[in-house]
Scaffold this active site. Structure first.
Site, PDB file in Angstrom:
ATOM      1  N   TRP A 173       0.213 112.189  -3.614  1.00 58.39           N
ATOM      2  CA  TRP A 173       0.213 112.507  -2.191  1.00 58.39           C
ATOM      3  C   TRP A 173      -0.372 111.372  -1.342  1.00 58.39           C
ATOM      4  O   TRP A 173      -1.278 111.562  -0.536  1.00 58.39           O
ATOM      5  CB  TRP A 173      -0.567 113.802  -1.936  1.00 58.39           C
ATOM      6  CG  TRP A 173       0.023 115.027  -2.572  1.00 58.39           C
ATOM      7  CD1 TRP A 173       0.875 115.088  -3.637  1.00 58.39           C
ATOM      8  CD2 TRP A 173      -0.224 116.389  -2.197  1.00 58.39           C
ATOM      9  NE1 TRP A 173       1.169 116.397  -3.951  1.00 58.39           N
ATOM     10  CE2 TRP A 173       0.512 117.219  -3.084  1.00 58.39           C
ATOM     11  CE3 TRP A 173      -1.012 116.991  -1.216  1.00 58.39           C
ATOM     12  CZ2 TRP A 173       0.499 118.612  -2.997  1.00 58.39           C
ATOM     13  CZ3 TRP A 173      -1.035 118.371  -1.134  1.00 58.39           C
ATOM     14  CH2 TRP A 173      -0.279 119.176  -2.006  1.00 58.39           C
ATOM     15  N   TYR A 213      12.708 110.882 -11.368  1.00 60.43           N
ATOM     16  CA  TYR A 213      11.595 110.060 -10.878  1.00 60.43           C
ATOM     17  C   TYR A 213      10.418 110.102 -11.851  1.00 60.43           C
ATOM     18  O   TYR A 213       9.900 109.063 -12.280  1.00 60.43           O
ATOM     19  CB  TYR A 213      11.155 110.518  -9.489  1.00 60.43           C
ATOM     20  CG  TYR A 213       9.883 109.865  -9.012  1.00 60.43           C
ATOM     21  CD1 TYR A 213       9.847 108.495  -8.744  1.00 60.43           C
ATOM     22  CD2 TYR A 213       8.705 110.602  -8.845  1.00 60.43           C
ATOM     23  CE1 TYR A 213       8.673 107.886  -8.316  1.00 60.43           C
ATOM     24  CE2 TYR A 213       7.537 110.007  -8.414  1.00 60.43           C
ATOM     25  CZ  TYR A 213       7.519 108.639  -8.153  1.00 60.43           C
ATOM     26  OH  TYR A 213       6.354 108.041  -7.739  1.00 60.43           O
ATOM     27  N   ASP A 254      12.654  90.627  -7.460  1.00 64.61           N
ATOM     28  CA  ASP A 254      13.483  91.818  -7.351  1.00 64.61           C
ATOM     29  C   ASP A 254      13.251  92.705  -8.575  1.00 64.61           C
ATOM     30  O   ASP A 254      13.554  92.312  -9.703  1.00 64.61           O
ATOM     31  CB  ASP A 254      14.952  91.410  -7.248  1.00 64.61           C
ATOM     32  CG  ASP A 254      15.875  92.587  -6.997  1.00 64.61           C
ATOM     33  OD1 ASP A 254      15.407  93.740  -7.081  1.00 64.61           O
ATOM     34  OD2 ASP A 254      17.061  92.350  -6.716  1.00 64.61           O
ATOM     35  N   LEU A 255      12.724  93.903  -8.362  1.00 64.58           N
ATOM     36  CA  LEU A 255      12.407  94.781  -9.495  1.00 64.58           C
ATOM     37  C   LEU A 255      13.643  95.315 -10.199  1.00 64.58           C
ATOM     38  O   LEU A 255      13.523  95.901 -11.274  1.00 64.58           O
ATOM     39  CB  LEU A 255      11.511  95.937  -9.048  1.00 64.58           C
ATOM     40  CG  LEU A 255      10.005  95.668  -9.181  1.00 64.58           C
ATOM     41  CD1 LEU A 255       9.560  94.636  -8.159  1.00 64.58           C
ATOM     42  CD2 LEU A 255       9.195  96.939  -9.045  1.00 64.58           C
ATOM     43  N   GLY A 277       5.238  98.322   1.184  1.00 64.97           N
ATOM     44  CA  GLY A 277       4.845  99.696   0.904  1.00 64.97           C
ATOM     45  C   GLY A 277       3.429  99.999   1.360  1.00 64.97           C
ATOM     46  O   GLY A 277       2.673  99.097   1.744  1.00 64.97           O
ATOM     47  N   GLN A 278       3.071 101.265   1.304  1.00 68.69           N
ATOM     48  CA  GLN A 278       1.746 101.692   1.776  1.00 68.69           C
ATOM     49  C   GLN A 278       0.614 100.993   1.029  1.00 68.69           C
ATOM     50  O   GLN A 278      -0.314 100.460   1.642  1.00 68.69           O
ATOM     51  CB  GLN A 278       1.599 103.209   1.606  1.00 68.69           C
ATOM     52  CG  GLN A 278       2.564 104.036   2.432  1.00 68.69           C
ATOM     53  CD  GLN A 278       2.260 105.516   2.303  1.00 68.69           C
ATOM     54  OE1 GLN A 278       1.322 106.030   2.917  1.00 68.69           O
ATOM     55  NE2 GLN A 278       3.032 106.209   1.482  1.00 68.69           N
ATOM     56  N   TYR A 326      10.391 102.613  -7.302  1.00 71.72           N
ATOM     57  CA  TYR A 326      11.497 103.384  -6.711  1.00 71.72           C
ATOM     58  C   TYR A 326      10.929 104.776  -6.478  1.00 71.72           C
ATOM     59  O   TYR A 326      10.757 105.547  -7.408  1.00 71.72           O
ATOM     60  CB  TYR A 326      12.675 103.427  -7.686  1.00 71.72           C
ATOM     61  CG  TYR A 326      13.947 104.042  -7.139  1.00 71.72           C
ATOM     62  CD1 TYR A 326      15.051 103.249  -6.843  1.00 71.72           C
ATOM     63  CD2 TYR A 326      14.059 105.417  -6.945  1.00 71.72           C
ATOM     64  CE1 TYR A 326      16.223 103.818  -6.365  1.00 71.72           C
ATOM     65  CE2 TYR A 326      15.225 105.979  -6.455  1.00 71.72           C
ATOM     66  CZ  TYR A 326      16.300 105.181  -6.170  1.00 71.72           C
ATOM     67  OH  TYR A 326      17.462 105.745  -5.687  1.00 71.72           O
ATOM     68  N   LYS A 356       8.957 107.009 -14.244  1.00 70.73           N
ATOM     69  CA  LYS A 356       7.568 106.547 -14.181  1.00 70.73           C
ATOM     70  C   LYS A 356       6.880 106.693 -15.532  1.00 70.73           C
ATOM     71  O   LYS A 356       6.089 105.828 -15.929  1.00 70.73           O
ATOM     72  CB  LYS A 356       6.801 107.327 -13.107  1.00 70.73           C
ATOM     73  CG  LYS A 356       7.273 107.055 -11.680  1.00 70.73           C
ATOM     74  CD  LYS A 356       7.024 105.619 -11.244  1.00 70.73           C
ATOM     75  CE  LYS A 356       5.563 105.328 -11.010  1.00 70.73           C
ATOM     76  NZ  LYS A 356       5.328 103.953 -10.505  1.00 70.73           N
ATOM     77  N   THR A 381       2.035 108.260 -11.304  1.00 67.02           N
ATOM     78  CA  THR A 381       2.136 109.446 -10.468  1.00 67.02           C
ATOM     79  C   THR A 381       1.873 110.741 -11.221  1.00 67.02           C
ATOM     80  O   THR A 381       2.034 110.806 -12.450  1.00 67.02           O
ATOM     81  CB  THR A 381       3.552 109.507  -9.848  1.00 67.02           C
ATOM     82  OG1 THR A 381       3.752 110.747  -9.174  1.00 67.02           O
ATOM     83  CG2 THR A 381       4.615 109.407 -10.939  1.00 67.02           C
TER      84      THR A 381
END
Length: 281
Positions: free
Chosen positions: A145, A120, A31-32, A10-11, A56, A124, A96
């Site tokens: 973002w 989502y 594995d999450l 991921g980023q 996710y 979270k 997030t």
């Protein structure tokens, strides 16, 4: 400082991997979708701090795949936190702005009432609550973002579309702070070290780029910095249909992060310039 990072491709994980002492775990390692496996890794690994940079993040797909989103975003981080608490190791967890309902125009503070609009955000938020309930040393870092030269993100999408088209319609009534993944990684490392030295700094914090901007104006800056001539037309969210609702107000009040850790909001325009340069090399 030895840092165990959940996430590899991921980023954020890609940026964290650039720091000394960091070990990033991919799906083969942990594995999450199997929270017990994540717990076992922490119980056995040699590290000083855990950073959960995995999630996710398919916002629309999560509406149809609620079970997986809940396991990965809520149950797995809770298991990580419990295992870290047992060992007395701090956990830094990325969350997030989607935990809020996106109403109003005032930047969200860490202690503001939450109200996610979809699966989502709910998943979270479940992770946040689970982590807090374990009572271990932790920092929940909400951001928004995220962009970088890696993976899939708004900047790379705009650069691709801008190379193909001379005009685009972009949503203009959603406002937030674009955040370079590189700056999030640096913030995570600084927070992680601070928690190892002072566990009383545990809590929920915000971190996003400045200044706040609309998606449309973000796109205009992307095209300006990349030398692409694209006519951007502002459109409302209602003109762009998605399965999941997006928060209109993604502004985050980051003053507590600055006061506690000395971390200022990064200027996303400078971060964007670096990403554009990286993608052009």
């Amino acid at each position: 400082m030895k840092v165990l990072v959940f996430g590899q491709t991921g980023q954020l994980a890609t940026e964290l991997a650039q720091f000394d002492g960091v070990t990033c775990l991919g799906r083969r390692d942990a594995d999450l979708t199997n929270p017990r496996a994540c717990e076992a890794v922490i119980a056995q690994a040699d590290m000083d701090v855990v950073i959960n940079a995995a999630a996710y993040t398919a916002v629309d797909r999560s509406e149809e795949d609620r079970d997986t989103a809940m396991i990965v975003n809520a149950m797995a981080p809770t298991a990580m936190a419990a295992a870290a608490a047992t060992r007395g190791i701090p956990l830094v967890h990325i969350s997030t702005d989607y935990v809020f309902d996106g109403s109003g125009t005032t930047p969200w503070k860490p202690d503001d009432a939450t109200g996610p609009l979809g699966v989502y955000g709910s998943s979270k938020l479940g992770g946040e609550k689970g982590i807090t309930a374990t009572g271990g040393t932790h920092a929940i870092l909400r951001t928004a973002w995220v962009f970088s030269a890696h993976g899939t993100n708004f900047v790379k999408t705009m650069l691709r579309l801008g190379a193909e088209r001379d005009a685009l319609n972009i949503v203009a009534d959603q406002i937030g702070g674009p955040t370079p993944a590189r700056d999030i990684a640096a913030a995570c490392m600084r927070i992680a070290r601070a928690l190892t030295e002072d566990p009383t700094k545990s809590g929920t914090y915000h971190f996003s780029g400045a200044p706040d901007v609309s998606w449309a104006n973000f796109a205009r800056e992307i095209f300006a910095q990349s030398g692409l001539s694209v006519d951007v037309t502002d459109i409302p969210t209602t003109a762009y249909s998605t399965s999941a609702k997006r928060p209109a107000n993604s502004r985050l009040d980051c003053r507590m992060t600055t006061a506690t850790f000395g971390i200022a909001r990064p200027d996303w325009r400078r971060g964007l310039a670096q990403v554009v340069a990286d993608l052009n090399t």
